[in-house]
Design a protein around this motif. Sequence first.
Motif, mmCIF file in Angstrom:
data_model
loop_
_atom_site.group_PDB
_atom_site.id
_atom_site.type_symbol
_atom_site.label_atom_id
_atom_site.label_comp_id
_atom_site.label_asym_id
_atom_site.label_seq_id
_atom_site.Cartn_x
_atom_site.Cartn_y
_atom_site.Cartn_z
ATOM 1 N N ARG A 190 -14.496 -22.067 -27.564
ATOM 2 C CA ARG A 190 -13.402 -22.854 -26.788
ATOM 3 C C ARG A 190 -12.816 -23.591 -27.749
ATOM 4 O O ARG A 190 -11.436 -23.554 -27.610
ATOM 5 C CB ARG A 190 -14.164 -23.655 -25.589
ATOM 6 C CG ARG A 190 -13.001 -24.497 -24.770
ATOM 7 C CD ARG A 190 -13.640 -25.380 -23.727
ATOM 8 N NE ARG A 190 -14.682 -24.448 -22.798
ATOM 9 C CZ ARG A 190 -14.151 -23.544 -21.962
ATOM 10 N NH1 ARG A 190 -12.810 -23.442 -21.772
ATOM 11 N NH2 ARG A 190 -15.031 -22.925 -21.187
ATOM 12 N N THR A 201 -8.854 -22.765 -28.753
ATOM 13 C CA THR A 201 -8.037 -23.812 -28.302
ATOM 14 C C THR A 201 -7.164 -24.125 -29.717
ATOM 15 O O THR A 201 -5.683 -24.584 -29.610
ATOM 16 C CB THR A 201 -8.635 -25.217 -27.811
ATOM 17 O OG1 THR A 201 -9.051 -24.616 -26.571
ATOM 18 C CG2 THR A 201 -7.617 -26.281 -27.456
ATOM 19 N N GLU A 220 -2.609 -21.983 -22.307
ATOM 20 C CA GLU A 220 -2.444 -22.870 -20.975
ATOM 21 C C GLU A 220 -3.539 -22.757 -20.117
ATOM 22 O O GLU A 220 -3.887 -23.569 -19.566
ATOM 23 C CB GLU A 220 -1.118 -21.840 -20.337
ATOM 24 C CG GLU A 220 0.142 -22.146 -21.046
ATOM 25 C CD GLU A 220 1.345 -21.532 -20.186
ATOM 26 O OE1 GLU A 220 1.101 -21.124 -19.285
ATOM 27 O OE2 GLU A 220 2.385 -21.129 -20.816
ATOM 28 N N THR A 221 -4.365 -21.442 -20.233
ATOM 29 C CA THR A 221 -5.496 -21.244 -19.604
ATOM 30 C C THR A 221 -6.570 -20.715 -20.679
ATOM 31 O O THR A 221 -6.074 -19.713 -21.314
ATOM 32 C CB THR A 221 -5.424 -20.243 -18.403
ATOM 33 O OG1 THR A 221 -4.209 -20.554 -17.678
ATOM 34 C CG2 THR A 221 -6.499 -20.160 -17.710
ATOM 35 N N ASN A 231 -10.970 -19.611 -20.120
ATOM 36 C CA ASN A 231 -12.254 -19.746 -19.355
ATOM 37 C C ASN A 231 -13.074 -18.777 -20.477
ATOM 38 O O ASN A 231 -12.783 -17.787 -20.884
ATOM 39 C CB ASN A 231 -11.985 -18.907 -18.223
ATOM 40 C CG ASN A 231 -11.132 -19.778 -17.188
ATOM 41 O OD1 ASN A 231 -11.399 -20.819 -16.803
ATOM 42 N ND2 ASN A 231 -10.201 -19.043 -16.569
ATOM 43 N N GLU A 283 -11.258 -15.205 -20.862
ATOM 44 C CA GLU A 283 -9.910 -15.145 -20.451
ATOM 45 C C GLU A 283 -9.023 -16.368 -21.045
ATOM 46 O O GLU A 283 -9.225 -17.299 -20.650
ATOM 47 C CB GLU A 283 -9.902 -15.314 -18.743
ATOM 48 C CG GLU A 283 -10.816 -14.224 -18.194
ATOM 49 C CD GLU A 283 -11.035 -14.531 -16.606
ATOM 50 O OE1 GLU A 283 -10.125 -14.827 -16.187
ATOM 51 O OE2 GLU A 283 -12.057 -14.567 -16.071
ATOM 52 N N PRO A 300 2.060 -16.095 -20.999
ATOM 53 C CA PRO A 300 2.362 -16.704 -19.620
ATOM 54 C C PRO A 300 3.572 -15.819 -18.812
ATOM 55 O O PRO A 300 4.196 -15.199 -19.432
ATOM 56 C CB PRO A 300 2.991 -18.014 -19.949
ATOM 57 C CG PRO A 300 2.502 -18.244 -21.331
ATOM 58 C CD PRO A 300 2.220 -16.892 -22.010
#
Length: 88
Positions: free
Chosen positions: A9, A13, A19-20, A22, A47, A87
């Motif tokens: 993660r 990042t 934006e998303t 998982n 994801e 996006p």
Amino acid sequence: MTNRSERIRAVLTQVFSPETLNVTDDSARHAGHAGASPEGETHFNVEIVAAEFSGKSRVEMQRAVNSALKDEFDRGLHALSIKARAPS
């Protein structure tokens, strides 16, 4: 030391500013299979939705994610399922 999920993660990042995002540890479903470790943390689903993926093919997006996580693969990450997109 953080667990692999947290490291994945953090790297994604930092690299993609998604934006998303998982990250799911799917290791339990692969217990006993090749590449699985009794300790887990070998199989993950990601994801990710990031502007950086705009204009890139599915293969280019997956290569970018795999490249960003090279250190994790070197440290025992065995399999990564990637759903990446730009996006809408």
